[in-house]
Structure formats: C-alpha cells, structure tokens
Design an enzyme around this catalytic site. Sequence first.
Site, PDB file in Angstrom:
ATOM      1  N   GLY A 176       0.834  -1.200   0.000  1.00 42.67           N
ATOM      2  CA  GLY A 176       0.000   0.000   0.000  1.00 42.67           C
ATOM      3  C   GLY A 176       0.869   1.251   0.000  1.00 42.67           C
ATOM      4  N   GLY A 177       0.292   2.330   0.521  1.00 42.51           N
ATOM      5  CA  GLY A 177       1.006   3.604   0.540  1.00 42.51           C
ATOM      6  C   GLY A 177       2.318   3.530   1.296  1.00 42.51           C
ATOM      7  N   GLY A 411      22.486  13.236 -30.214  1.00 47.55           N
ATOM      8  CA  GLY A 411      22.087  13.802 -28.920  1.00 47.55           C
ATOM      9  C   GLY A 411      22.593  12.973 -27.764  1.00 47.55           C
ATOM     10  N   ALA A 412      22.693  11.663 -27.976  1.00 43.99           N
ATOM     11  CA  ALA A 412      23.122  10.794 -26.881  1.00 43.99           C
ATOM     12  C   ALA A 412      24.548  11.132 -26.467  1.00 43.99           C
ATOM     13  CB  ALA A 412      22.991   9.337 -27.298  1.00 43.99           C
TER      14      ALA A 412
HETATM   15  C1  HXC Z   1      -2.985  -3.856  12.345  1.00 46.09           C
HETATM   16  C2  HXC Z   1      -2.037  -5.732  11.476  1.00 46.09           C
HETATM   17  C3  HXC Z   1      -1.858  -5.085  10.236  1.00 46.09           C
HETATM   18  C4  HXC Z   1      -2.289  -3.742  10.115  1.00 46.09           C
HETATM   19  C5  HXC Z   1      -1.073  -7.069  10.075  1.00 46.09           C
HETATM   20  N1  HXC Z   1      -1.546  -6.952  11.315  1.00 46.09           N
HETATM   21  N2  HXC Z   1      -1.250  -5.946   9.385  1.00 46.09           N
HETATM   22  N3  HXC Z   1      -2.597  -5.105  12.516  1.00 46.09           N
HETATM   23  N4  HXC Z   1      -2.852  -3.166  11.196  1.00 46.09           N
HETATM   24  N5  HXC Z   1      -2.133  -3.061   8.988  1.00 46.09           N
HETATM   25  C6  HXC Z   1      -1.504  -7.953  12.374  1.00 46.09           C
HETATM   26  C7  HXC Z   1      -2.421  -9.130  12.134  1.00 46.09           C
HETATM   27  O1  HXC Z   1      -3.701  -8.867  12.603  1.00 46.09           O
HETATM   28  C8  HXC Z   1      -1.720 -10.218  12.925  1.00 46.09           C
HETATM   29  O2  HXC Z   1      -2.033 -10.044  14.289  1.00 46.09           O
HETATM   30  C9  HXC Z   1      -0.256  -9.881  12.766  1.00 46.09           C
HETATM   31  O3  HXC Z   1      -0.212  -8.507  12.398  1.00 46.09           O
HETATM   32  C10 HXC Z   1       0.407 -10.687  11.685  1.00 46.09           C
HETATM   33  O4  HXC Z   1      -0.382 -10.601  10.518  1.00 46.09           O
HETATM   34  P1  HXC Z   1      -0.831 -11.883   9.702  1.00 46.09           P
HETATM   35  O5  HXC Z   1      -1.870 -11.459   8.744  1.00 46.09           O
HETATM   36  O6  HXC Z   1      -1.140 -13.018  10.631  1.00 46.09           O
HETATM   37  O7  HXC Z   1       0.524 -12.253   8.977  1.00 46.09           O
HETATM   38  P2  HXC Z   1       0.751 -12.713   7.475  1.00 46.09           P
HETATM   39  O8  HXC Z   1      -0.154 -13.846   7.140  1.00 46.09           O
HETATM   40  O9  HXC Z   1       2.189 -12.944   7.358  1.00 46.09           O
HETATM   41  O10 HXC Z   1       0.349 -11.472   6.564  1.00 46.09           O
HETATM   42  C11 HXC Z   1       1.057 -10.283   6.674  1.00 46.09           C
HETATM   43  C12 HXC Z   1       0.367  -9.195   5.823  1.00 46.09           C
HETATM   44  C13 HXC Z   1      -1.142  -9.142   6.206  1.00 46.09           C
HETATM   45  C14 HXC Z   1       0.548  -9.539   4.342  1.00 46.09           C
HETATM   46  C15 HXC Z   1       1.097  -7.888   6.110  1.00 46.09           C
HETATM   47  O11 HXC Z   1      -1.249  -9.030   7.613  1.00 46.09           O
HETATM   48  C16 HXC Z   1      -1.826  -7.971   5.581  1.00 46.09           C
HETATM   49  O12 HXC Z   1      -2.202  -8.035   4.406  1.00 46.09           O
HETATM   50  N6  HXC Z   1      -2.001  -6.919   6.363  1.00 46.09           N
HETATM   51  C17 HXC Z   1      -2.687  -5.730   5.900  1.00 46.09           C
HETATM   52  C18 HXC Z   1      -1.808  -4.999   4.893  1.00 46.09           C
HETATM   53  C19 HXC Z   1      -2.442  -3.706   4.471  1.00 46.09           C
HETATM   54  O13 HXC Z   1      -3.303  -3.683   3.604  1.00 46.09           O
HETATM   55  N7  HXC Z   1      -2.058  -2.651   5.145  1.00 46.09           N
HETATM   56  C20 HXC Z   1      -2.511  -1.306   4.848  1.00 46.09           C
HETATM   57  C21 HXC Z   1      -1.667  -0.840   3.678  1.00 46.09           C
HETATM   58  S1  HXC Z   1      -2.123   0.757   3.229  1.00 46.09           S
HETATM   59  P3  HXC Z   1      -2.057 -11.285  15.315  1.00 46.09           P
HETATM   60  O14 HXC Z   1      -2.523 -10.685  16.584  1.00 46.09           O
HETATM   61  O15 HXC Z   1      -2.985 -12.280  14.721  1.00 46.09           O
HETATM   62  O16 HXC Z   1      -0.651 -11.808  15.372  1.00 46.09           O
HETATM   63  C22 HXC Z   1      -1.046   1.684   4.046  1.00 46.09           C
HETATM   64  C23 HXC Z   1      -1.324   3.131   3.885  1.00 46.09           C
HETATM   65  C24 HXC Z   1      -0.115   3.909   4.256  1.00 46.09           C
HETATM   66  O17 HXC Z   1      -0.201   1.239   4.680  1.00 46.09           O
HETATM   67  C25 HXC Z   1      -0.410   5.360   4.248  1.00 46.09           C
HETATM   68  C26 HXC Z   1       0.018   5.993   3.016  1.00 46.09           C
HETATM   69  C27 HXC Z   1      -0.453   7.368   2.849  1.00 46.09           C
END
Ligand code: HXC
Length: 521
Positions: A176-177, A411-412
Amino acid sequence: MLSSDQSQKDLILDLNNRRKKLAEGGGLKRIETQHARGKLTARERIEKLLDDRSFNEIEPFLQHRLSDFGMDKENFPGDGVIAGFGKIDGRRVCVYAQDFTVIGGSMGEMAGKKISRIMELAMQAGVPVIGLNDGGGARIQEGVYSLEAFGDLFYRNVQASGVIPQISVICGPCAGGAVYSPALTDFIIMTRGISNMFITGPEVIKTVTGEDIDTETLGGADIHAGASGVAHFTAENEEQTFELIRKLLGYLPSNFAEAAPVVVPQDDPLRMDSRLNEIIPAEASLSYDMREIIQRIFDLDSFLEVHAAFARNAVVGFARLHGQPVGIVAQQPAHLAGAIDIDASDKIARFVRFCDAFNLPVITFCDTPGFLPGISQEHGGIIRHGAKILYAYGEATVPKITIITRKGYGGAYVVMGSKYLKADLVFAYPTAEIAVMGAAGAVNILYRKELKDHPDSENERLRLVAEYQEKFSNPYIAAAAGHVDDVILPAESRPRLIAALELLRDKQVNSPAEKHGSIPL
Ligand code: HXC
C-alpha cells in the site's frame, strides 16, 4: 508504579524485567513463527547490522495511547518499531526496524513518532539513516493517526533527501502507501524470498482487473530489481543484505557537507592494464562488456554496481580511484548496443543526481548509438525521460570526467557528460566515433538520391560508408575542435583519471540563485 521505599535493587530488577519483556517483542511464539519463515527479528537484524554492542535504543518504552479497538488490553512492546543509533565500520548511523512480531510491524501514531524522532536525530547529527521494513503498513485500529504517521514519515524522507543518505531494506511485506517511504529514499535493498512491495496486492488486482498473480511475481525482489527498477539491490539472505549495506555505506559521506570516505589505496595509481587496449573491437558492430573496462581501470575489486538488473543497457555504480569513491555512469554495448531508452534515462539521471548531492565525482564512459528508436519509446515519453539525463549532468557541480570509448552519436553523445554540459575533462579512445549519426545512417540520408540511381548502388554505398568512416569516425576531429581534451589509450585511463581527479578535488562552481530547478519528471 514503584513505591518510594523500594530498594535500589528492586528498581534495577524492575528495569531489567521490563527490558527482558521488550526483548521478547511480540512473544516467543511469534518470534518462532518469524524464524520459521526464514526471517530474523527486528532486534536480531539491528544486532547483525551494527558494529558489536554499538546500538543505543531510543524510546523503547513508547506505547500507543488509543484505547479503542481493545488495544488497551495488551502491551505492545516498543509499539512495533525499534529505533536508535549505533555504528557501522566505526561510523555513526541511525536505524529503525519494524518489528513484525508486534501487531505485524504495523505503523500507528506513536511508532510513527519514534521513526520521525530518529530521522530528526539523523539529520541533526548528519548521519545516514537505515530503515528495515517488515510490516503490515498503516495500523488499521489507529485509523487516521496511522495515516498521519506515514504522511509525517514521507515528509521527513523528503526533507532528508540530499542531506543524509537514506537506505531502505525490505525484509518482509511492504504494501500500500507504505511503499512510498522506501521509494523516497536513496537506495532500496530487497532480500530474496522474504520481501515484497506493491501498492495493491493480488486480491485487489484480481477484483479490479481480473488478472491472476502471486505475491512474489507481483512484487518480489527480482521483479523490482529487474522490471520495475524500484529496488537497487537484491540479496540472497539477510546476512548478505547487511553485508551489502556496510559495503554501500563505505562509498558514501555521512552527509552532503562531508567528503566521501577515502580509504588507504591498495592499488598502483600508475597501473596500466594492457588488456584494456584489446577489449573494444575494431568492428563497430561487435559488442564488448563495459564492466570489464570499469573493473580494470578502477581500484581492484572496488566496483559496486547499482541497479545491475534494471536497464542493463546502462551501467551505474560506485568504485574507488586511488582510494577515493566515485560514481560511474556508462553504456553497456553488450545490451541493446548501449542505446539509451526510457529506463536507462531514469537510471542514469537518478544516479548522477545522487552523486552530485553527496560529493561523488562522476566518471562517464560513453558508447551509445543514440536514443532507442521505436513507437513504444516515443509514446512512452523518451523525450521527457531522456531530458532527465541532460538535466542531471547540466545541474551537477561535482567533478565530471568523461571518456568516449567508441560510439558517441548525436544527442546521446551530448547528454552523456559532454563538454557542452560542462564536463571538466573529456577524453576519447582512438576507437571513438563522434558524429551526428553512424556511417550507414548518414550515407543513406546524404546520398539517398545518388544511390537510388546508381548502377552499382550496393558497392557505392559501401564505398561511401568507408569514406564517411575515414573522414568522420575518429576522435581527432573532435579533438582538433577542442570538444575532446585528449585522445588516450585505454590502458592510460587509470593514471589519467587519477590525475584529473586530483586536480579537481576542490572544484568550486557558482550555480545561479534559485529556489530549485524544475527537472522534467
Ligand atoms: C494492524 C495488522 C496489520 C495492520 C497485520 N496486522 N497488518 N494489525 N494493522 N495493517 C496484524 C495481524 O492482525 C496479525 O495479528 C499480525 O499482524 C500478523 O499478521 P498476519 O496477517 O497473521 O501475517 P501474514 O499472514 O504474514 O500477513 C502479513 C500481511 C497481512 C501480508 C502484512 O497481515 C496484511 O495483508 N495486512 C494488511 C496490509 C495492508 O493492507 N495494510 C494497509 C496498507 S495501506 P495477530 O494478533 O494475529 O498476530 C497503508 C497506507 C499507508 O499502509 C499510508 C500511506 C499514505
């Protein structure tokens, strides 16, 4: 809360217990899972990266302050990120590492503040900052506060750009971001098999475009080092990643106001490698490996190629000349004949600008038939992208030395560190061909009508090509006009470059007053 009559011993015990808890991150089970995936923990990474026992942690007891979503029910050590300062090869650095074992290394308000704090310290101290990325991005529970944390980090990355070197390591998910913090830094290193970067993951892509793709193919280390050019380096494993960071830092000053670190020279400054005189084929259509030229000229084993798998028609990287770090920019005749395309333009321009920001002289090796022809290149904006190289060379005030090894067409030739863009010294090898275009193309344009009516047009064409080559395809015309400072033998390159660098060591250039230029992006 400790009572006032607790003994000193209890206080020490209490602090030690708190530290022990911190060291366990998100718990032994999550650490085991991390290890089972072939990943080190955040603390292990910092330990392995930094000089022995040099790490000083900041804000280890920081805690999130929201009680929403049940986050008050659990302790989240360090709020999912470990930050501090230490040394690499005796030089000061700041570092932060997302702790995947703690809420998936996600970034909330306080984690963001901790990273901002270490960035601030790094800028004030004038030392490089290294970010180890292994997290789930914005912490979902903290909503807009986690978005603020990222926004603040992006702002600090921009402020730090050109002030201190910023290195991003991707050793887990970065989605993501969140990808835009590494993207704003100077170098991205991805560790094979455990890292990925993408704006939208496979599931979203499937929903929106119907395309099927797995995580590794979408945003793994090799795809970003090759196709997208997002990553500058890949490493086989975490050990190699840290080795690479140490090596990379060895070429870089700690900040823009410092000179790059000079090492005690181990190689003869007057060494003339006769093999250099044989590498470039006399026949212009035959290729050679520019990296061999580079390796034989610069200090032995000092070449570190950057972006090696991306836009392979260009070669950029760091090396040392008589112990002094320099940036190298070159064409690679062994790939696309060294033609400059969109990706090569971005690669070269970005590298030249980095070198200029951090006081690294730029040594250019020009061998290019020109910009790559083609509809996809034109429609993809080769005009816009190619302009970046011109801009970068024209803007750079560090010492700029160019060697034209063979083709310098059109040019290169002008963009590749020519005298017209204020290269300080330009040399050419006897094999250099400096012209508006190659002989075959020029003859076709100049003699199209004559050749059409000629009874023996093919032989006449060959005669005209040979005549053109004799007249124009040599460096002495450019040297006679003063566009080339000297024609040198390839074997002489090393001593000549070392002498030129010595002359230019304290080069001063006054640039016009401006807020900043507007580089074509
Ligand atoms: C809170 C999170 C989290 C998040 C993971 N966890 N991502 N908690 N916020 N963004 C937690 C899970 O609930 C889990 O907690 C632990 O971290 C491990 O995650 P798992 O899913 O069990 O691990 P895995 O299977 O390895 O997958 C990892 C992952 C997946 C691919 C990162 O968790 C995921 O897709 N997370 C969301 C990613 C996402 O979309 N993030 C937002 C991106 S946008 P427990 O308690 O079960 O251990 C962004 C915007 C930025 O970041 C701003 C820009 C302007």
